[in-house]
Design a protein around this motif. Structure first.
Motif, short mmCIF file in Angstrom:
data_model
loop_
_atom_site.label_atom_id
_atom_site.label_comp_id
_atom_site.label_asym_id
_atom_site.label_seq_id
_atom_site.Cartn_x
_atom_site.Cartn_y
_atom_site.Cartn_z
N LEU A 54 54.66 49.11 21.18
CA LEU A 54 54.15 50.46 21.34
C LEU A 54 52.68 50.44 21.74
CD1 LEU A 54 55.65 52.39 18.29
CD2 LEU A 54 56.37 52.51 20.67
N VAL A 55 52.28 51.48 22.45
CA VAL A 55 50.87 51.64 22.78
C VAL A 55 50.07 51.71 21.48
CG1 VAL A 55 49.17 53.16 23.88
CG2 VAL A 55 51.42 52.85 24.92
N ASP A 56 48.90 51.10 21.48
CA ASP A 56 48.01 51.04 20.32
C ASP A 56 48.47 50.06 19.24
OD1 ASP A 56 46.42 52.93 21.54
OD2 ASP A 56 47.30 54.61 20.46
N ALA A 57 49.53 49.29 19.52
CA ALA A 57 49.92 48.26 18.56
C ALA A 57 48.80 47.22 18.47
CB ALA A 57 51.22 47.60 19.00
N PRO A 58 48.54 46.67 17.30
CA PRO A 58 47.44 45.70 17.17
C PRO A 58 47.83 44.33 17.70
CG PRO A 58 48.53 45.99 15.06
CD PRO A 58 49.18 46.97 16.01
N ALA A 59 46.85 43.64 18.24
CA ALA A 59 47.07 42.28 18.75
C ALA A 59 45.82 41.46 18.52
CB ALA A 59 47.41 42.31 20.24
N PHE A 60 46.00 40.15 18.37
CA PHE A 60 44.86 39.26 18.38
C PHE A 60 44.31 39.21 19.80
CE2 PHE A 60 47.40 37.19 14.90
CZ PHE A 60 46.50 37.48 13.87
N ARG A 61 43.01 39.17 19.92
CA ARG A 61 42.37 38.97 21.23
C ARG A 61 41.48 37.74 21.13
NH1 ARG A 61 37.06 41.86 23.52
NH2 ARG A 61 37.28 41.46 25.75
N ASP A 63 40.93 36.76 28.56
CA ASP A 63 41.39 37.43 27.35
C ASP A 63 42.81 37.00 27.09
OD1 ASP A 63 39.02 38.78 27.19
OD2 ASP A 63 39.82 40.73 27.77
N LEU A 64 43.05 36.40 25.93
CA LEU A 64 44.41 36.04 25.51
C LEU A 64 44.85 37.08 24.48
CD1 LEU A 64 42.98 33.37 26.50
CD2 LEU A 64 44.55 32.15 24.96
N GLY A 91 62.83 33.72 26.76
CA GLY A 91 62.52 34.59 27.89
C GLY A 91 61.80 35.87 27.51
N ARG A 92 61.39 36.02 26.26
CA ARG A 92 60.66 37.21 25.83
C ARG A 92 59.16 36.96 25.91
NH1 ARG A 92 64.98 36.58 22.45
NH2 ARG A 92 63.76 35.39 20.96
N SER A 93 58.41 38.01 26.13
CA SER A 93 56.97 37.88 26.29
C SER A 93 56.32 37.47 24.97
CB SER A 93 56.38 39.21 26.77
OG SER A 93 55.00 39.09 26.97
N ALA A 94 55.49 36.43 25.03
CA ALA A 94 54.82 35.93 23.84
C ALA A 94 53.32 36.17 23.88
CB ALA A 94 55.09 34.44 23.66
N MET A 95 52.74 36.25 25.10
CA MET A 95 51.29 36.36 25.21
C MET A 95 50.93 36.79 26.62
SD MET A 95 48.41 33.36 24.51
CE MET A 95 49.34 32.11 25.38
N VAL A 142 42.46 43.91 18.90
CA VAL A 142 42.40 45.09 19.77
C VAL A 142 43.69 45.87 19.61
CG1 VAL A 142 40.90 44.02 21.49
CG2 VAL A 142 43.38 43.80 21.72
N GLU A 143 43.68 47.11 20.11
CA GLU A 143 44.89 47.91 20.25
C GLU A 143 45.34 47.82 21.69
OE1 GLU A 143 43.91 51.81 18.88
OE2 GLU A 143 44.19 51.27 16.77
N LEU A 144 46.61 47.58 21.92
CA LEU A 144 47.13 47.36 23.26
C LEU A 144 47.10 48.63 24.09
CD1 LEU A 144 50.25 45.19 22.37
CD2 LEU A 144 48.06 44.39 23.27
N THR A 145 46.78 48.47 25.38
CA THR A 145 46.86 49.58 26.32
C THR A 145 48.33 49.82 26.68
OG1 THR A 145 46.71 48.19 28.28
CG2 THR A 145 44.63 48.91 27.28
N GLU A 146 48.58 50.87 27.43
CA GLU A 146 49.96 51.18 27.81
C GLU A 146 50.59 50.04 28.61
OE1 GLU A 146 52.51 54.65 30.19
OE2 GLU A 146 50.34 54.85 29.91
N GLY A 147 49.85 49.51 29.60
CA GLY A 147 50.39 48.43 30.41
C GLY A 147 50.63 47.17 29.61
N GLN A 148 49.70 46.83 28.73
CA GLN A 148 49.85 45.63 27.91
C GLN A 148 51.03 45.78 26.95
OE1 GLN A 148 45.97 45.75 26.20
NE2 GLN A 148 44.99 44.64 27.90
N ALA A 149 51.13 46.95 26.32
CA ALA A 149 52.23 47.18 25.38
C ALA A 149 53.58 47.12 26.08
CB ALA A 149 52.04 48.54 24.70
#
Length: 204
Positions: A166-173, A190-191, A126-130, A153-160
């Motif tokens: 955390l905001v600005d955490a790195p993610a694959f895009r 965008d995934l 039940g945790r967010s994966a993508m 990319v670095e995650l935006t506030e809403g995405q994080a």
């Protein structure tokens, strides 16, 4: 040169978690409480908590309670077009004008009205994966092929917030574009995949 105090505290918290003092999902003491226990300023504890959030050891949002994070399930992405096998939740849907980037991806004039949807894909716990944000014109229909490009990319506030990071955490895009039988773009997406939860394997 002595190690920064907040890093020493962070290492101590790691040891206490490993020893079973706090278990996954269990809340840690507040910054004030732990600062009083350790004889340091609450700001020092805050920095330690931030460090451990970035490392994925702790969960929770800034200025709120923190807890021991459950180890994320590390998955391997081999097919960016495969259906998600677990639960999904649509978190946003509507319309928007095509930005310059979206217009280029869909081979349409900038400003064209598009449909938009963001889906949160959950793991078996039940945790967010993508997060998958998609844009398309007109009706959504079947596609014949797709192309995918991988970046970071670095995650935006809403995405994080949605992913518990955390905001600005790195993610694959992964930029995925679907095409019809004539090679015309039908839909682009965008995934966003947190780097601590995913491996990306390129097919031969």
């Amino acid at each position: 040169m002595p190690e920064a105090r907040h890093r020493v505290i962070a290492a101590g918290i790691r040891r206490r978690i490993a020893a079973g003092e706090w278990r996954p999902g269990e809340a840690l003491p507040s910054r004030v409480e732990l600062a009083a226990e350790l004889g340091v300023h609450p700001q020092t504890v805050r920095l330690a908590y931030v460090l451990l959030r970035r490392a994925g050891v702790l969960g929770g949002e800034e200025r709120k309670a923190v807890y021991v994070a459950h180890p994320p399930a590390v998955r391997t992405l081999t097919d960016a077009d495969a259906p998600w096998p677990f639960a999904c939740e649509t978190t946003d849907a509507g319309s928007c004008a095509a930005t310059e980037e979206l217009a280029a991806r869909l081979a349409i004039p900038q400003g064209t009205r598009l449909r938009h949807e963001t889906v949160e894909c959950l793991d078996p716990g039940g945790r967010s994966a993508m997060l998958v944000s998609s844009w398309w014109r007109g009706r959504r229909g079947p596609h014949a092929s797709f192309a995918a490009e991988l970046g970071c990319v670095e995650l935006t506030e809403g995405q994080a917030h949605a992913l518990g990071l955390l905001v600005d955490a790195p993610a694959f895009r992964v930029v995925r574009t679907r095409f019809d039988h004539d090679g015309r773009p039908l839909e682009t997406a965008d995934l966003l995949l947190p780097m601590d939860r995913w491996l990306v394997r390129l097919a031969p």
